[in-house]
Design a protein around this motif. Structure first.
Motif, short mmCIF file in Angstrom:
data_model
loop_
_atom_site.label_atom_id
_atom_site.label_comp_id
_atom_site.label_asym_id
_atom_site.label_seq_id
_atom_site.Cartn_x
_atom_site.Cartn_y
_atom_site.Cartn_z
N UNK A 59 -1.52 4.00 -0.31
CA UNK A 59 -1.80 4.46 0.90
C UNK A 59 -1.07 3.68 1.92
N UNK A 60 -1.08 2.39 1.78
CA UNK A 60 -0.27 1.48 2.88
C UNK A 60 1.13 1.19 2.60
N UNK A 61 1.65 1.14 3.74
CA UNK A 61 3.19 0.69 3.63
C UNK A 61 3.48 -0.50 2.73
N UNK A 118 3.06 0.67 -0.72
CA UNK A 118 4.09 1.31 -0.99
C UNK A 118 5.43 0.68 -1.52
N UNK A 119 5.81 -0.37 -0.43
CA UNK A 119 7.08 -1.17 -1.04
C UNK A 119 7.00 -1.91 -2.16
N UNK A 120 5.65 -2.38 -2.45
CA UNK A 120 5.64 -3.17 -3.56
C UNK A 120 5.71 -2.35 -4.87
N UNK A 121 5.29 -0.96 -4.77
CA UNK A 121 5.24 0.00 -6.07
C UNK A 121 6.53 0.69 -6.19
N UNK A 122 7.22 0.97 -5.17
CA UNK A 122 8.34 1.76 -5.09
C UNK A 122 9.34 1.13 -6.06
N UNK A 123 10.36 2.11 -6.66
CA UNK A 123 11.66 1.64 -7.25
C UNK A 123 12.53 1.24 -6.28
N UNK A 124 13.03 -0.02 -6.35
CA UNK A 124 13.90 -0.52 -5.07
C UNK A 124 15.22 0.18 -4.96
N UNK A 125 15.65 0.59 -3.90
CA UNK A 125 16.93 0.92 -3.74
C UNK A 125 17.95 0.31 -2.59
N UNK A 126 19.01 -0.47 -2.96
CA UNK A 126 19.72 -0.86 -1.91
C UNK A 126 19.87 -0.04 -0.47
N UNK A 154 6.89 2.33 7.70
CA UNK A 154 7.56 3.13 6.60
C UNK A 154 7.87 4.61 6.97
N UNK A 155 8.85 4.94 6.46
CA UNK A 155 9.48 6.38 7.04
C UNK A 155 10.50 6.81 5.99
#
Length: 294
Positions: free
Chosen positions: A213-215, A218-226, A248-249
């Motif tokens: 729910x929170x940005x 979201x950053x911690x769980x997402x697959x990292x992209x350059x 985030x957007x």
């Protein structure tokens, strides 16, 4: 054990029973009117929601009750992952906004437009984008859904789809662009108002993905992209040095583009926009990510 769910089109989740103000009466009424609430609030009223509202939950969204206090329930929301509670996003909502869950026997329908009207035997409903409801008794009929607490609703077949996982990047962005011009709402996670992370969470939910729910989560769980490789549908994350992610957007530029563009819900007083990254916003871009292959 009886499964409970949100029984109104949108239940606003608060920091506590004493958090709502007088202007918030339409949101906490037994049958909330999100349109009236949004229209009644000034920009100052919206800014004052910080620390009052936490998130929102849609009709049919499951809840787990933690505690009871008069007309209020302390709950967690399993569909909204959060580092605040491993069981789901925590907060308080009105007891009147809760119902017994409908059984999903033949799949589910998801609302694909910001707001749609649904016909029922009683009160007409206006449902938000991302609302997920079980298909009615006829599994071949994509126009009727079961409602929490009993009964059914007939939906516009052009405003719903069979719920399924997936969604290509172009579908994700096209769906998100329906919200261009919608006003920012702190804690907003519905077709009447969105905050930045609520926007990202809700659009992914429409495509069957469970996103925090929170940005910062979201950053911690997402697959990292350059950052230089981010493309349409990926998430751009923003933050100040030494502080956690605060915005985030959706990226809408092509990978490697000289000018990055962002589809997002900016701060209170502004509206969802798709705009070039410049100045301070560009300076605070710290990461990019995605959830599953798009």
């Amino acid at each position: 054990m009886t499964e409970l769910t949100v029984g109104v089109p949108v239940a606003t989740v608060w920091a506590g029973p004493d958090a709502p103000r007088g202007v918030d009466a339409p949101a906490v009424a037994d049958f909330p009117d999100l349109g009236a609430w949004s229209a009644a609030m000034t920009t100052r009223d919206r800014l004052d929601l910080h620390g009052r509202t936490l998130t929102q939950a849609l009709l049919g969204e499951p809840i787990d009750v933690v505690a009871e206090h008069g007309d209020w329930l302390q709950v967690v929301l399993p569909w909204q992952p959060s580092s605040l509670d491993r069981r789901g996003y925590p907060g308080w909502l009105r007891r009147a906004h809760v119902a017994v869950a409908a059984v999903a026997a033949c799949g589910s329908l998801v609302v694909t437009v910001p707001v749609t009207r649904a016909r029922t035997a009683g009160r007409p409903l206006r449902l938000s984008y991302g609302t997920l409801l079980p298909v009615g008794d006829d599994p071949a009929d994509d126009t009727v859904a079961r409602l929490p607490g009993g009964g059914s609703a007939r939906l516009d077949p052009t405003h719903v789809a069979r719920a399924a996982s997936g969604g290509h990047a172009d579908e994700l962005v096209a769906s998100a662009r329906q919200f261009l011009g919608l006003g920012y709402l702190w804690g907003g996670t519905c077709g009447w108002g969105l905050d930045c992370s609520g926007f990202v969470h809700l659009v992914h939910r429409r495509f069957g993905r469970t996103v925090a729910r929170d940005a910062f989560d979201q950053a911690a769980a997402a697959d990292t992209v350059d950052v230089g490789d981010a493309g349409p549908g990926d998430a751009y994350f923003f933050g100040s040095p030494g502080r956690r992610i605060s915005h985030v957007g959706f990226a809408t530029n092509q990978p490697g583009a000289a000018q990055r563009t962002l589809l997002h819900a900016p701060e209170s007083g502004r509206r969802v926009e798709d705009t070039p990254l410049t100045g301070d916003r560009e300076a605070t871009l710290v990461a990019a990510g995605r959830w599953e292959a798009q």
